[in-house]
Design a protein around this motif. Structure first.
Motif, short mmCIF file in Angstrom:
data_model
loop_
_atom_site.label_atom_id
_atom_site.label_comp_id
_atom_site.label_asym_id
_atom_site.label_seq_id
_atom_site.Cartn_x
_atom_site.Cartn_y
_atom_site.Cartn_z
N SER A 8 0.82 -1.21 0.00
CA SER A 8 0.00 0.00 0.00
C SER A 8 0.86 1.26 0.00
O SER A 8 0.63 2.19 -0.79
N SER A 9 1.87 1.30 0.85
CA SER A 9 2.73 2.49 0.89
C SER A 9 3.55 2.62 -0.39
O SER A 9 3.82 3.72 -0.86
N THR A 10 3.94 1.51 -0.99
CA THR A 10 4.69 1.55 -2.25
C THR A 10 3.81 2.13 -3.36
O THR A 10 4.25 2.98 -4.14
N ARG A 11 2.54 1.70 -3.41
CA ARG A 11 1.60 2.24 -4.41
C ARG A 11 1.40 3.74 -4.20
O ARG A 11 1.41 4.52 -5.15
N GLN A 12 1.22 4.15 -2.95
CA GLN A 12 1.02 5.58 -2.65
C GLN A 12 2.24 6.41 -3.06
O GLN A 12 2.09 7.49 -3.66
N ASN A 13 3.43 5.92 -2.74
CA ASN A 13 4.65 6.64 -3.12
C ASN A 13 4.78 6.75 -4.64
O ASN A 13 5.17 7.80 -5.16
N ALA A 14 4.46 5.68 -5.35
CA ALA A 14 4.56 5.69 -6.82
C ALA A 14 3.59 6.71 -7.41
O ALA A 14 3.96 7.48 -8.31
N ARG A 15 2.38 6.75 -6.91
CA ARG A 15 1.39 7.70 -7.42
C ARG A 15 1.79 9.14 -7.09
O ARG A 15 1.64 10.04 -7.91
N ARG A 16 2.30 9.35 -5.88
CA ARG A 16 2.74 10.67 -5.48
C ARG A 16 3.88 11.18 -6.38
O ARG A 16 3.95 12.36 -6.70
N ARG A 17 4.74 10.27 -6.81
CA ARG A 17 5.86 10.64 -7.68
C ARG A 17 5.43 10.79 -9.15
O ARG A 17 6.22 11.20 -9.98
N GLY A 18 4.19 10.41 -9.46
CA GLY A 18 3.70 10.53 -10.83
C GLY A 18 4.12 9.38 -11.72
O GLY A 18 4.10 9.49 -12.95
N TRP A 19 4.50 8.25 -11.13
CA TRP A 19 4.90 7.10 -11.92
C TRP A 19 3.67 6.47 -12.56
O TRP A 19 2.56 6.59 -12.06
N GLU A 20 3.89 5.78 -13.66
CA GLU A 20 2.81 5.22 -14.46
C GLU A 20 2.73 3.70 -14.29
O GLU A 20 3.71 3.04 -13.96
N SER A 21 1.57 3.17 -14.62
CA SER A 21 1.40 1.71 -14.63
C SER A 21 1.96 1.15 -15.93
O SER A 21 2.30 1.90 -16.86
N ALA A 22 2.00 -0.15 -16.05
CA ALA A 22 2.48 -0.81 -17.27
C ALA A 22 1.63 -0.43 -18.47
O ALA A 22 2.12 -0.39 -19.60
N LEU A 23 0.37 -0.13 -18.25
CA LEU A 23 -0.54 0.21 -19.35
C LEU A 23 -0.20 1.55 -20.00
O LEU A 23 -0.66 1.84 -21.11
N ALA A 24 0.60 2.37 -19.35
CA ALA A 24 0.94 3.69 -19.88
C ALA A 24 1.99 3.63 -20.98
O ALA A 24 2.17 4.60 -21.71
N TRP A 25 2.65 2.48 -21.13
CA TRP A 25 3.77 2.40 -22.08
C TRP A 25 3.41 1.54 -23.27
O TRP A 25 3.13 0.35 -23.12
N ASP A 26 3.45 2.13 -24.46
CA ASP A 26 3.32 1.33 -25.69
C ASP A 26 4.59 0.52 -25.89
O ASP A 26 4.56 -0.64 -26.21
N ASP A 27 5.73 1.18 -25.71
CA ASP A 27 7.02 0.53 -25.79
C ASP A 27 7.85 1.04 -24.62
O ASP A 27 8.35 2.15 -24.64
#
Length: 176
Positions: A153-172
């Protein structure tokens, strides 16, 4: 019936070796992957300067086939060689977005957590080919599944706070 040809023009094989080298695959690794002795590759590219011989003009068809069979892929590269860390960073960030903490990832790809953190946060511009390949395998297996272990949960929150994307955000994920 065709005609027996003990030798073929060496130029296509020479050009292929030069292209492989330009792709980051060194001559020793080409020899290892192809099964062609390193000395034969050296004579193909450089000749034998000590004896005043120019690069080979002709080679055996079997040698040519082995050389041309080497593809410029990550698997052909020397595992300890360096490559861009961009794809590794994006994969690590996408895994964090899904809740996978650095310690969990590090244990599975075989590098220290501090190295994983530095890759994830863009502190390094290159990583080893072996690390990239291990991370790619892990990413394929886990990038579409949320992690529910400790610190998820804290890892997900930190990733979202940093603006990181999920795997679906990358075509390549490796493209610049």
């Amino acid at each position: 019936y065709g005609r027996w040809q003990p030798y073929v023009d060496a130029e296509p094989a020479r050009q292929h070796v030069l292209a492989l080298r330009a792709a980051g695959i060194g001559p020793k690794r080409i020899a290892e992957v192809s099964g062609v002795p390193h000395g034969s590759l050296a004579k193909l590219i450089y000749g034998d300067p000590r004896r005043g011989l120019a690069p080979s003009k002709r080679i055996r068809p079997g040698t040519e086939g082995k050389i041309l069979a080497v593809e410029p892929t990550l698997e052909s590269m020397y595992p300890g060689g360096l490559m861009s860390a961009l794809g590794a960073r994006r994969r690590l960030q996408a895994l964090a977005f899904m809740g996978y903490p650095v310690a969990w990832i590090s244990a599975r790809i075989g590098i220290e957590p501090t190295q994983t953190w530095r890759l994830q946060h863009g502190r390094v511009s290159q990583c080893q080919v072996a690390t990239h390949l291990a991370l790619t395998t892990l990413y394929r297996e886990h990038a579409m599944r949320q992690h529910d272990g400790p610190r998820a949960s804290s890892t997900r929150q930190n990733a979202r706070r940093r603006g990181w994307e999920s795997a679906l955000a990358w075509d390549d994920v490796d493209a610049a």
